[in-house]
Motif scaffolding. Structure first.
Motif, mmCIF file in Angstrom:
data_model
loop_
_atom_site.group_PDB
_atom_site.id
_atom_site.type_symbol
_atom_site.label_atom_id
_atom_site.label_comp_id
_atom_site.label_asym_id
_atom_site.label_seq_id
_atom_site.Cartn_x
_atom_site.Cartn_y
_atom_site.Cartn_z
ATOM 1 N N GLN A 102 -5.598 11.367 -7.665
ATOM 2 C CA GLN A 102 -6.735 10.538 -8.054
ATOM 3 C C GLN A 102 -6.582 10.027 -9.491
ATOM 4 O O GLN A 102 -6.931 8.887 -9.791
ATOM 5 C CB GLN A 102 -8.035 11.301 -7.852
ATOM 6 C CG GLN A 102 -8.322 11.512 -6.355
ATOM 7 C CD GLN A 102 -9.551 12.329 -6.107
ATOM 8 O OE1 GLN A 102 -10.649 11.784 -6.106
ATOM 9 N NE2 GLN A 102 -9.378 13.624 -5.904
ATOM 10 N N THR A 160 0.840 -1.195 0.000
ATOM 11 C CA THR A 160 0.000 0.000 0.000
ATOM 12 C C THR A 160 0.872 1.241 0.000
ATOM 13 O O THR A 160 1.907 1.275 0.678
ATOM 14 C CB THR A 160 -0.898 0.038 1.258
ATOM 15 O OG1 THR A 160 -1.688 -1.147 1.305
ATOM 16 C CG2 THR A 160 -1.817 1.253 1.264
ATOM 17 N N SER A 209 -4.879 6.731 -0.573
ATOM 18 C CA SER A 209 -4.019 5.546 -0.662
ATOM 19 C C SER A 209 -4.312 4.794 -1.957
ATOM 20 O O SER A 209 -5.343 5.002 -2.603
ATOM 21 C CB SER A 209 -4.208 4.627 0.545
ATOM 22 O OG SER A 209 -5.461 3.987 0.491
ATOM 23 N N ILE A 210 -3.372 3.926 -2.297
ATOM 24 C CA ILE A 210 -3.504 3.066 -3.472
ATOM 25 C C ILE A 210 -2.971 1.693 -3.096
ATOM 26 O O ILE A 210 -1.955 1.579 -2.407
ATOM 27 C CB ILE A 210 -2.748 3.656 -4.690
ATOM 28 C CG1 ILE A 210 -3.031 2.841 -5.954
ATOM 29 C CG2 ILE A 210 -1.268 3.763 -4.439
ATOM 30 C CD1 ILE A 210 -2.495 3.484 -7.229
ATOM 31 N N GLY A 258 -4.640 6.947 -9.543
ATOM 32 C CA GLY A 258 -5.242 5.762 -8.936
ATOM 33 C C GLY A 258 -5.450 5.810 -7.444
ATOM 34 O O GLY A 258 -5.976 4.860 -6.857
ATOM 35 N N PHE A 259 -5.053 6.881 -6.785
ATOM 36 C CA PHE A 259 -5.258 6.988 -5.348
ATOM 37 C C PHE A 259 -6.724 7.264 -5.048
ATOM 38 O O PHE A 259 -7.414 7.916 -5.825
ATOM 39 C CB PHE A 259 -4.406 8.133 -4.766
ATOM 40 C CG PHE A 259 -2.944 7.824 -4.680
ATOM 41 C CD1 PHE A 259 -2.382 7.392 -3.487
ATOM 42 C CD2 PHE A 259 -2.128 7.972 -5.786
ATOM 43 C CE1 PHE A 259 -1.027 7.113 -3.411
ATOM 44 C CE2 PHE A 259 -0.771 7.693 -5.722
ATOM 45 C CZ PHE A 259 -0.220 7.261 -4.530
ATOM 46 N N ARG A 260 -7.187 6.762 -3.903
ATOM 47 C CA ARG A 260 -8.555 6.996 -3.443
ATOM 48 C C ARG A 260 -8.505 7.680 -2.088
ATOM 49 O O ARG A 260 -7.642 7.388 -1.259
ATOM 50 C CB ARG A 260 -9.300 5.664 -3.282
ATOM 51 C CG ARG A 260 -9.368 4.775 -4.520
ATOM 52 C CD ARG A 260 -10.440 5.168 -5.511
ATOM 53 N NE ARG A 260 -11.755 5.334 -4.937
ATOM 54 C CZ ARG A 260 -12.664 4.369 -4.818
ATOM 55 N NH1 ARG A 260 -12.401 3.151 -5.224
ATOM 56 N NH2 ARG A 260 -13.839 4.638 -4.299
#
Length: 152
Positions: free
Chosen positions: A111, A94, A147-148, A114-116
């Motif tokens: 974002q 992570t 995080s991703i 790919g991060f949320r």
């Protein structure tokens, strides 16, 4: 552009690191405990980031910055993508990142990579920093956590 990890003995580009975090004490702490990477083009450092292991399987991407005159060229995205590749190669599961509520461009970039959003540390910047931070006409009060998952 080439991106390299700098050795602990070498001086990191403080002027760039302080663009991402204006508190030199925090930056010194990150540098001492993390790994610093620099982006070099035409023999000039134009970008920087730090990877900091925070707990088993998790690394945080911190102090990502691009020289002001180089912004808008996609270098930030290249730095984030490089950091993700490095973290995967190092076996992390992570990656986390935090930015201010007023950091509109950074929130969009993370974002897109790919991060949320995973949480908000309300009042973080007001508690941790003496001087008020204003970006994009917005008072920076809260830390937005993202995080991703690196598991492939």
């Amino acid at each position: 552009m080439k991106i390299y990890k700098i050795d602990k003995g070498n001086q990191p580009p403080m002027e760039l690191l302080l663009l991402a975090d204006p508190n030199k004490d925090y930056v010194d702490w990150y540098i001492d405990r993390g790994s610093c990477y620099v982006a070099i083009e035409n023999e000039q450092i134009i970008g920087v980031y730090v990877l900091l292991s925070t707990r088993p399987g998790t690394v945080e991407l911190i102090n990502i910055a691009v020289a002001e005159k180089e912004q808008g060229r996609g270098i930030g995205r290249q730095l984030v993508e490089h950091a993700i590749r490095c973290a995967v190669e190092q076996g992390y599961e992570t990656m986390e990142i935090g930015t201010g509520n007023s950091s509109i461009g950074q929130l969009a970039l993370y974002q897109k990579c790919g991060f949320r959003i995973t949480g908000v540390d309300r009042g973080y910047f007001q508690e941790k920093y003496e001087a008020e931070i204003i970006e994009n006409g917005i008072v920076c009060r809260d830390m937005i956590r993202l995080s991703i998952s690196l598991a492939r």
